[in-house]
Enzyme design. Structure first.
Site, PDB file in Angstrom:
ATOM      1  N   GLU A 407       0.818  -1.215   0.000  1.00  0.00           N
ATOM      2  CA  GLU A 407       0.000   0.000   0.000  1.00  0.00           C
ATOM      3  C   GLU A 407       0.850   1.264   0.000  1.00  0.00           C
ATOM      4  O   GLU A 407       0.502   2.261  -0.630  1.00  0.00           O
ATOM      5  CB  GLU A 407      -0.983   0.006   1.179  1.00  0.00           C
ATOM      6  N   HIS A 410       1.758   2.107  -3.532  1.00  0.00           N
ATOM      7  CA  HIS A 410       0.741   2.930  -4.195  1.00  0.00           C
ATOM      8  C   HIS A 410       0.856   4.387  -3.749  1.00  0.00           C
ATOM      9  O   HIS A 410       0.826   5.316  -4.548  1.00  0.00           O
ATOM     10  CB  HIS A 410      -0.667   2.460  -3.816  1.00  0.00           C
ATOM     11  N   HIS A 413       3.884   6.242  -5.021  1.00  0.00           N
ATOM     12  CA  HIS A 413       3.722   6.482  -6.458  1.00  0.00           C
ATOM     13  C   HIS A 413       2.845   7.727  -6.659  1.00  0.00           C
ATOM     14  O   HIS A 413       3.193   8.640  -7.411  1.00  0.00           O
ATOM     15  CB  HIS A 413       3.095   5.241  -7.109  1.00  0.00           C
TER      16      HIS A 413
HETATM   17 ZN   LIG Z   1      -2.582  -2.817  -5.017  1.00  0.00          ZN
END
Ligand SMILES: [Zn+2]
Length: 627
Positions: A407, A410, A413
């Protein structure tokens, strides 16, 4: 603005080990996300909502003006971005607040309000694209040339205009739009049938208790150490679909016909071409996914043999594929330690990355623990202009440590993309969405394999990885193969009968899993329960994402590859500023070539070799007992 990812299947969400689940108020503030950075209270949210609502009503004033001059075009883009930024904040705040405690309804109500406002906004700006597409050729180019502030929108407009040849006359577009609801009937009926109408049988669980099967419970039961339980679950689910094979077959055939209809009317070469167009992905990439999986299927066959041997079975059946080869180590890793493990595992990404990661931990991007009423599972979410928040239900297992790495992948990013891109390109595409999260998981896996000494943990880690390759690479490639076959058949005018679909499924299972797996009749029905097939040619993206992540992790860990870190950060910072394959290509992963797919499966093979030693060395005591 969708939730990026609901990470774990609900069946895997562990319940707390000891005691009751605490109330949210009893959890220390430092383990709760700081949503007050978005709005200080629901009162402030309401105030902003009213303001935005008024702006949404007024935005239609731009209709008919956007093609007039570069200045009017820019004013619309600015207002649209500003409104949608606030809409995103309103929506994610209301949802995340409601996830803190689903029993509190006022945030759910706020979320519903935000959602209808978003729908109203979409309707209000629906004039925009048709007006742009109707402009004389070259008009947008000249606007971009004369107005410096418009220049950043170059890729955005070229993308919009690239699709122009597939846009029909306004009368035809109107007809297609009106037919859309009918085209969605297959998918809607499938969902209603499988979520609401189909009743699965009652089976006995490990303790002899009656348990009514559901799709949600199936995953947990398929991992049962009791073979009778997992067989009963497997047969109960698949044979029930078998009772409806004619109806589901007709729905699926209807869905494929819908794909065909739109692809033909919009003048695409075929359905695959139509599905790949929006990401500008050539068909060769899709074929590489399937081709690499088939050519390297012998590695999966070897994994099937390993499973059969470790589980000590005479025959390997599909219901033996999910059961863990090694029990998850009963660890109780304190959250602070988990955070340190993740930071250390991600150190190949460099100080800038780990600095931002630590900042996320310290600045409370994360809602750590389970509490009464909190939403299950894990996700990373946020919007342009908010921090990238993470919801966890941290419970101290190794799996939970992977969830943090995933997580935060993500979140970082999004953080890099949002900080380095203008709003128009801040979000990355679905094709790129799982790359950063999976790269982090790969780095963590390598780190743990290096640093954990206990054999049981190593076995668990390797099985975790093998099953990831099996379910994310091979299984999705097989799905992609299936979709290609069904659509080709429909394109050549032949019928998709349930008998043909079952036979195709059986052949594909034999091809991918090899001769070690017994293909039961129940397994031939599996195609009937895959909801993804109603969004055709989507699943190959799981394979490309997994492959890109594996390539990044390999170069980041390669001490000879001095530029790997910089290239990876370039990828994180790129958002959606270019075609996904070009963003990856610039960062050193060329998915247009077959090599990254092959390389991913070579790593799988290496680890399989490594594990044969590990698994069979442990069985040695049995032999010495005999001696
Ligand atoms: Zn994912």
């Amino acid at each position: 603005m969708t939730i990026r990812h609901f990470l774990r299947e609900s069946g895997e969400n562990p319940s707390p080990k000891t005691g009751g689940v605490p109330e949210r108020a009893d959890i220390d503030e430092k383990y709760k996300w700081r949503l007050e950075d978005i709005y200080s209270s629901l009162e402030e949210w309401e105030k902003v909502f009213s303001e935005v609502s008024a702006r949404v009503d007024k935005i239609t004033r731009f209709a008919g003006t956007v093609g007039e001059s570069s200045v009017s075009l820019l004013s619309f883009l600015r207002e649209g971005e500003s409104v949608s930024k606030e809409l995103g904040r309103l929506y994610v705040y209301a949802n995340m607040k409601s996830h803190e405690d689903l029993r509190v309804t006022r945030y759910q109500e706020a979320s519903d309000k935000a959602e209808s406002l978003m729908t109203r906004y979409s309707a209000s700006v629906s004039f925009f694209q048709p007006e742009i597409l109707a402009l004389p050729d070259g008009r947008i180019d000249s606007f971009l040339k004369e107005n410096d502030e418009l220049k950043i929108y170059g890729f955005y407009f070229s993308e919009m205009l690239r699709g122009k040849e597939h846009i029909l006359s306004s009368r035809e577009e109107e007809l297609l739009a009106r037919a859309n609801e009918m085209a969605n009937v297959a998918q809607n009926a499938f969902t209603m049938l499988t979520d609401a109408d189909i009743k699965f049988p009652v089976i006995k669980d490990e303790t002899g208790q009656d348990i009514e099967l559901t799709e949600e419970r199936y995953y947990r039961l398929s991992r049962s150490p009791s073979r009778d339980v997992r067989r009963a679950a497997f047969e109960g689910i698949h044979n029930t679909y078998g009772l409806y094979k004619n109806s589901i077959g007709a729905l699926y055939a209807g869905s494929v016909k819908g794909d065909l209809f739109y692809a033909r009317e919009r003048k695409y070469k075929n359905t695959l071409d139509s599905a790949l167009f929006s990401d500008n992905v050539p068909e060769s990439v899709y074929n590489n996914v399937v081709g690499a999986a088939i050519d390297n299927a012998p590695f999966l066959h070897r994994y099937m043999s390993l499973r059969k041997r470790v589980l000590g079975l005479d025959e390997l059946h599909f219901y033996d594929l999910n059961v863990p080869l090694s029990e998850e180590p009963q660890s109780d890793i304190p959250y602070e330690e988990a955070v340190n493990i993740v930071a250390e595992a991600l150190s190949p990404l460099g100080d800038d990355y780990t600095g931002n990661l630590k900042r996320g931990f310290q600045e409370r991007w994360i809602d750590v623990y389970e509490n009464q009423g909190k939403r299950k599972g894990a996700y990373s979410w946020g919007s342009y202009g908010t921090r990238p928040y993470v919801l966890l239900n941290y419970n101290g297992t190794l799996r939970d440590v992977f969830t943090i790495a995933h997580e935060m992948g993500h979140s970082l990013h999004s953080w890099y993309s949002h900080s380095n891109q203008p709003q128009v390109y801040a979000d990355y595409t679905i094709l790129l969405a799982e790359v950063a999260s999976t790269t982090n998981e790969s780095l963590l896996l390598e780190h743990l394999l290096r640093t954990r000494k206990e054999e049981r943990e190593k076995k668990w880690l390797l099985t975790y990885y093998f099953d990831m390759v099996r379910t994310t690479f091979y299984r999705q490639a097989m799905f992609a193969d299936y979709e290609k076959a069904t659509h080709s058949r429909a394109e050549s005018g032949e019928a998709l009968s349930p008998a043909w679909l079952c036979a195709l499924w059986g052949e594909l299972c034999a091809k991918y899993y090899g001769s070690e797996l017994v293909i039961d009749d129940s397994l031939r029905m599996e195609w009937a329960r895959i909801p993804h097939f109603y969004t055709a040619f989507y699943v190959y993206k799981y394979v490309t994402g997994f492959t890109a992540a594996g390539s990044f992790a390999a170069s980041l860990l390669n001490t000879q590859d001095a530029g790997a870190r910089e290239r990876y950060l370039t990828f994180l910072k790129s958002g959606g500023s270019d075609f996904s394959l070009d963003i990856l290509g610039r960062a050193g992963v060329d998915l247009r070539s077959r090599e990254p797919f092959e390389a991913t499966l070579r790593i799988f093979e290496e680890k399989l070799k490594m594990s044969t030693d590990l698994f069979f060395r442990t069985n040695a005591p049995n032999c010495s007992n005999v001696a």
